[in-house]
Design an enzyme around this catalytic site. Structure first.
Site: not given
Ligand code: ITT
Length: 185
Positions: A6, A10, A35, A64-65, A139, A141, A162, A167
């Site tokens: 990743t 965070g 992605e 992926d979140s 970090f 949102f 947290k 999630h």
């Molecule tokens: P990697 O793909 O390198 O792991 P990323 O920050 O690009 O890092 P994601 O594509 O999974 O990760 O995240 C999509 C968006 O959602 C991105 O703007 C993140 O900052 C946000 N996000 C993901 N998990 C979060 C969390 O637990 N709290 C707040 N924002 C989150």
């Protein structure tokens, strides 16, 4: 040893805290992977694995979140990264100014490659979007998301706090259950 691939420090902090407590060894692999644009987080991690399998020798984990807003049928969801970059938290707050509901949820899809096996784990956290940005931790949102059962935003919480709601922590719990294997009768 599992490499957590990743670019997001965070995410690493949150998962590392839980795995350390469980005695599972993990290292941070700070690099990105392709992605694809898909309708589900699981498809994104499954495609990424087809690429990473050739690039990474040992066991690895990817995450992926996304943030899903009820008022917009789940948007931004799989587009969360783009929306965060372009609109930021203030943009999301503006979008929701006249919305009927501020209900939202975070979702995480983990993919673990271990040996030849690929396993996917999910975690979800229901909550609401706060009236304004609060807090400096976390970090993405985090400053605008209040999980169900709490009054603080994720950004007002410590990593340990947290992890009581998130999630990602739920996906880690599913991952740990898998690593421990079936319980002895
Ligand atoms: P990697 O793909 O390198 O792991 P990323 O920050 O690009 O890092 P994601 O594509 O999974 O990760 O995240 C999509 C968006 O959602 C991105 O703007 C993140 O900052 C946000 N996000 C993901 N998990 C979060 C969390 O637990 N709290 C707040 N924002 C989150």
């Amino acid at each position: 040893m599992i490499g957590f691939v990743t670019t997001n420090e965070g995410k690493y902090r949150e998962v590392a805290a839980m795995l350390a407590d469980a005695g599972v060894k993990m290292v941070h692999e700070d690099r990105s992977y392709p992605e694809i644009q898909a309708d589900r987080l699981e498809k994104v991690v499954r495609f990424a694995a087809t690429v990473l399998d050739d690039q990474i020798e040992g066991d690895y984990l990817i995450d992926d979140s996304g943030l899903f807003l009820d008022a917009f049928g789940g948007f931004p969801g799989v587009y969360s990264s783009y929306v965060h970059k372009r609109l930021g938290n203030s943009g999301v707050l503006k979008l929701l100014a006249d919305a009927k509901t501020r209900a939202a949820r975070f979702e995480t899809a983990f993919l673990l490659r271990q040996g030849e096996a690929h396993d996917v784990f999910h975690g979800e956290c229901q909550g609401t979007i706060a009236a304004g940005e609060r807090g400096t931790g976390g970090f993405g949102f985090d400053p605008i998301f209040v999980p169900e059962g709490a009054t603080k935003t994720f950004a007002e919480m410590t990593v340990t706090e947290k992890n009581r709601y998130s999630h990602r922590a739920r996906a880690v719990a599913a991952l740990l259950a898998h690593l421990r294997g079936p319980k002895e009768p």
